[in-house]
Design an enzyme around this catalytic site. Sequence first.
Site, mmCIF file in Angstrom:
data_model
loop_
_atom_site.group_PDB
_atom_site.id
_atom_site.type_symbol
_atom_site.label_atom_id
_atom_site.label_comp_id
_atom_site.label_asym_id
_atom_site.label_seq_id
_atom_site.Cartn_x
_atom_site.Cartn_y
_atom_site.Cartn_z
ATOM 1 C CB VAL A 1 -41.949 4.647 -71.872
ATOM 2 C CG1 VAL A 1 -40.680 3.815 -71.648
ATOM 3 C CG2 VAL A 1 -42.973 3.862 -72.683
ATOM 4 C CB CYS A 2 -38.636 6.366 -69.205
ATOM 5 S SG CYS A 2 -37.024 6.853 -68.584
ATOM 6 C CB THR A 3 -38.692 10.932 -67.518
ATOM 7 O OG1 THR A 3 -38.178 10.979 -68.849
ATOM 8 C CG2 THR A 3 -37.616 10.446 -66.560
#
Length: 199
Positions: A109-111
């Site tokens: 998820v995300c970074t």
Amino acid sequence: MTTGSPLRVGVFVFDDCEELDVVGPYEVLAWWARHSALRPEVVTFSADGAGVRCAKGLRLVPDHGAADVGPLHVLVYPGGQGTRTLLRDREHLDWVRWMRARVPLMTSVCTGALVYAAAGLLAGRPATTHWGAFDELAVIDPSVLRDTESRFVDDGDVVTSAGVSAGIDMALHLVARLDSPEEARTVRRGIQYDPAPPV
């Protein structure tokens, strides 16, 4: 996905992980686990089993440490400012590669995608991350095929998602993929996820 043992999903947590990156997918997957005939198990774990403090101060007590989490079929790796430390930690990157060799489906998820890239998991593959982190992703591994439009990118054994709330979309996709689209719609209704932003 058919397996010889109950389907197990592990959500990795660490200091300065982004709260919704963790609890968004966890809500989706745990709701699924309680209602699906597959009865998957969803657990949280940290590197050493100790509690963590998330990016905005939420404290989490995981179920396990990395050494005793047991076999997983899916790994969910959140993002957050803490990824910037982990992507430079050679021992941690070795662990990510070790997990890659043992876990059939790696997700971020995300970074969290930045850590996967630093570990070599995204080389030459399509992936996404938070809109503000694509330049970092390019520096870490220029060969990554950066998808700046999609909420999530499913590339078979690796699934990455864009920033924060996109982890919910990815988790619903995982339910559809691992169980059925009908079950994913049931989960979506159950958690009343029907985005219509007021602003």
